[in-house]
Design a protein around this motif. Sequence first.
Motif, PDB file in Angstrom:
ATOM      1  N   ILE A  53       0.870  -1.175   0.000  1.00 52.59           N
ATOM      2  CA  ILE A  53       0.000   0.000   0.000  1.00 52.59           C
ATOM      3  C   ILE A  53       0.905   1.222   0.000  1.00 52.59           C
ATOM      4  CG2 ILE A  53      -1.736   1.303   1.297  1.00 52.59           C
ATOM      5  CD1 ILE A  53      -2.733  -1.287   2.478  1.00 52.59           C
ATOM      6  N   ASP A  54       0.537   2.230  -0.797  1.00 52.63           N
ATOM      7  CA  ASP A  54       1.327   3.461  -0.838  1.00 52.63           C
ATOM      8  C   ASP A  54       1.477   4.033   0.563  1.00 52.63           C
ATOM      9  OD1 ASP A  54       1.350   3.172  -3.558  1.00 52.63           O
ATOM     10  OD2 ASP A  54      -0.218   4.665  -3.924  1.00 52.63           O
ATOM     11  N   ARG A  55       2.667   4.574   0.830  1.00 50.57           N
ATOM     12  CA  ARG A  55       2.990   5.088   2.159  1.00 50.57           C
ATOM     13  C   ARG A  55       2.000   6.162   2.616  1.00 50.57           C
ATOM     14  NH1 ARG A  55       7.676   4.790   5.087  1.00 50.57           N
ATOM     15  NH2 ARG A  55       8.762   4.006   3.265  1.00 50.57           N
ATOM     16  N   ASP A  56       1.618   7.101   1.744  1.00 46.93           N
ATOM     17  CA  ASP A  56       0.711   8.165   2.163  1.00 46.93           C
ATOM     18  C   ASP A  56      -0.670   7.615   2.531  1.00 46.93           C
ATOM     19  OD1 ASP A  56       0.364   7.650  -0.626  1.00 46.93           O
ATOM     20  OD2 ASP A  56      -0.686   9.554  -0.856  1.00 46.93           O
ATOM     21  N   ILE A  57      -1.138   6.601   1.813  1.00 41.97           N
ATOM     22  CA  ILE A  57      -2.416   5.977   2.154  1.00 41.97           C
ATOM     23  C   ILE A  57      -2.294   5.260   3.498  1.00 41.97           C
ATOM     24  CG2 ILE A  57      -4.046   4.149   1.509  1.00 41.97           C
ATOM     25  CD1 ILE A  57      -3.554   4.924  -1.419  1.00 41.97           C
ATOM     26  N   MET A  58      -1.189   4.568   3.697  1.00 42.06           N
ATOM     27  CA  MET A  58      -0.980   3.842   4.948  1.00 42.06           C
ATOM     28  C   MET A  58      -0.944   4.802   6.136  1.00 42.06           C
ATOM     29  SD  MET A  58      -0.997   0.910   5.826  1.00 42.06           S
ATOM     30  CE  MET A  58      -0.561  -0.284   7.015  1.00 42.06           C
ATOM     31  N   GLU A  59      -0.292   5.939   5.974  1.00 45.04           N
ATOM     32  CA  GLU A  59      -0.236   6.920   7.063  1.00 45.04           C
ATOM     33  C   GLU A  59      -1.629   7.460   7.379  1.00 45.04           C
ATOM     34  OE1 GLU A  59       2.302   7.551   9.093  1.00 45.04           O
ATOM     35  OE2 GLU A  59       3.393   6.023   7.948  1.00 45.04           O
ATOM     36  N   LYS A  60      -2.433   7.701   6.340  1.00 47.24           N
ATOM     37  CA  LYS A  60      -3.804   8.179   6.558  1.00 47.24           C
ATOM     38  C   LYS A  60      -4.623   7.108   7.292  1.00 47.24           C
ATOM     39  CE  LYS A  60      -3.901  11.228   2.550  1.00 47.24           C
ATOM     40  NZ  LYS A  60      -4.374  11.404   1.164  1.00 47.24           N
ATOM     41  N   LEU A  61      -4.455   5.846   6.898  1.00 48.18           N
ATOM     42  CA  LEU A  61      -5.167   4.750   7.561  1.00 48.18           C
ATOM     43  C   LEU A  61      -4.740   4.612   9.019  1.00 48.18           C
ATOM     44  CD1 LEU A  61      -5.225   2.035   4.753  1.00 48.18           C
ATOM     45  CD2 LEU A  61      -7.209   3.179   5.764  1.00 48.18           C
ATOM     46  N   LYS A  62      -3.447   4.760   9.279  1.00 46.08           N
ATOM     47  CA  LYS A  62      -2.960   4.685  10.657  1.00 46.08           C
ATOM     48  C   LYS A  62      -3.595   5.785  11.509  1.00 46.08           C
ATOM     49  CE  LYS A  62       1.638   2.681  10.014  1.00 46.08           C
ATOM     50  NZ  LYS A  62       3.085   2.950  10.080  1.00 46.08           N
ATOM     51  N   GLU A  63      -3.671   6.984  10.955  1.00 45.89           N
ATOM     52  CA  GLU A  63      -4.255   8.110  11.677  1.00 45.89           C
ATOM     53  C   GLU A  63      -5.740   7.873  11.949  1.00 45.89           C
ATOM     54  OE1 GLU A  63      -4.534  11.453  13.831  1.00 45.89           O
ATOM     55  OE2 GLU A  63      -2.696  10.503  13.121  1.00 45.89           O
ATOM     56  N   ILE A  64      -6.463   7.354  10.960  1.00 47.43           N
ATOM     57  CA  ILE A  64      -7.883   7.054  11.140  1.00 47.43           C
ATOM     58  C   ILE A  64      -8.063   6.003  12.230  1.00 47.43           C
ATOM     59  CG2 ILE A  64      -9.889   5.968  10.040  1.00 47.43           C
ATOM     60  CD1 ILE A  64      -8.922   7.319   7.398  1.00 47.43           C
TER      61      ILE A  64
ATOM     62  N   SER B 182      -3.978  -2.896  12.287  1.00 52.78           N
ATOM     63  CA  SER B 182      -4.370  -4.258  11.899  1.00 52.78           C
ATOM     64  C   SER B 182      -5.825  -4.576  12.206  1.00 52.78           C
ATOM     65  CB  SER B 182      -3.449  -5.286  12.552  1.00 52.78           C
ATOM     66  OG  SER B 182      -2.154  -5.172  12.006  1.00 52.78           O
ATOM     67  N   PRO B 183      -6.310  -4.320  13.438  1.00 56.92           N
ATOM     68  CA  PRO B 183      -7.731  -4.592  13.691  1.00 56.92           C
ATOM     69  C   PRO B 183      -8.655  -3.744  12.811  1.00 56.92           C
ATOM     70  CG  PRO B 183      -6.578  -4.280  15.760  1.00 56.92           C
ATOM     71  CD  PRO B 183      -5.611  -3.943  14.664  1.00 56.92           C
ATOM     72  N   TYR B 184      -8.250  -2.490  12.561  1.00 50.45           N
ATOM     73  CA  TYR B 184      -9.064  -1.613  11.717  1.00 50.45           C
ATOM     74  C   TYR B 184      -9.157  -2.174  10.295  1.00 50.45           C
ATOM     75  CZ  TYR B 184     -10.792   2.490   9.275  1.00 50.45           C
ATOM     76  OH  TYR B 184     -11.540   3.338   8.491  1.00 50.45           O
ATOM     77  N   LEU B 185      -8.015  -2.512   9.721  1.00 48.05           N
ATOM     78  CA  LEU B 185      -8.019  -3.056   8.364  1.00 48.05           C
ATOM     79  C   LEU B 185      -8.732  -4.403   8.303  1.00 48.05           C
ATOM     80  CD1 LEU B 185      -4.475  -2.137   7.035  1.00 48.05           C
ATOM     81  CD2 LEU B 185      -6.678  -1.216   6.287  1.00 48.05           C
ATOM     82  N   ARG B 186      -8.558  -5.223   9.332  1.00 47.70           N
ATOM     83  CA  ARG B 186      -9.236  -6.521   9.374  1.00 47.70           C
ATOM     84  C   ARG B 186     -10.744  -6.321   9.326  1.00 47.70           C
ATOM     85  NH1 ARG B 186      -7.417  -8.251  13.940  1.00 47.70           N
ATOM     86  NH2 ARG B 186      -5.456  -8.954  13.078  1.00 47.70           N
ATOM     87  N   LYS B 187     -11.257  -5.393  10.140  1.00 51.33           N
ATOM     88  CA  LYS B 187     -12.701  -5.112  10.171  1.00 51.33           C
ATOM     89  C   LYS B 187     -13.170  -4.572   8.823  1.00 51.33           C
ATOM     90  CE  LYS B 187     -16.673  -4.582  12.225  1.00 51.33           C
ATOM     91  NZ  LYS B 187     -17.530  -5.738  12.362  1.00 51.33           N
TER      92      LYS B 187
END
Length: 190
Positions: A9-20, A29-34
């Motif tokens: 996954i692109d780094r900028d997308i991953m950082e946004k997902l981590k923040e969310i 991991s739990p967020y992406l799993r859900k």
Amino acid sequence: MVSRRTVGIDRDIMEKLKEIARKRGMGISPYLRKLIQEALELEKMGYYAPRALKERRIEVMLEMFNFGYIPLEITSNPGTDTRTYGRRLGEMIKEIGGDVYSVIEYLGQMHKIAIVQDDRITVLTPVGVENGVNRRALMAEILKGMAEGAKLPIKESGSTAVIEMPREMKEELRRRAEDEIIRPRGRRGI
């Protein structure tokens, strides 16, 4: 042991997902799993998951303008018994394997007539009429009927109804919570 595979996954997308995920009080991991589990459930029903997210984004925008769903049968046939309609709807959703409790929760919140707590939904029947029709009161009756049709525990008192979470759903939530507590930190990846 669960087999894991790396996904790019692109780094900028991953950082946004981590923040969310952090804002939601979850790890990535739990967020992406859900998120992925819900997408798989939609796909299993034959629905394209990205389209569902787009449609939900549109619904959220419409909700900002007090938009809500009302069944056509109710609006086109004013004599329709809304509680009976709700019972039939609850029975049918349950029959096809749908989660009636979650539908009640969603519609109740959309129409701003439900208070969702840990293991129950309190449905409030509002008073007052808008243009000759109390749409929220109609929806409250439909939701109560849905609970009855799906055989969910429901207790009514005056203009309030409390719908209990189904036992199976409570057990699943308890099991997931235990899994998160028991599972060692190093094995919590996707």
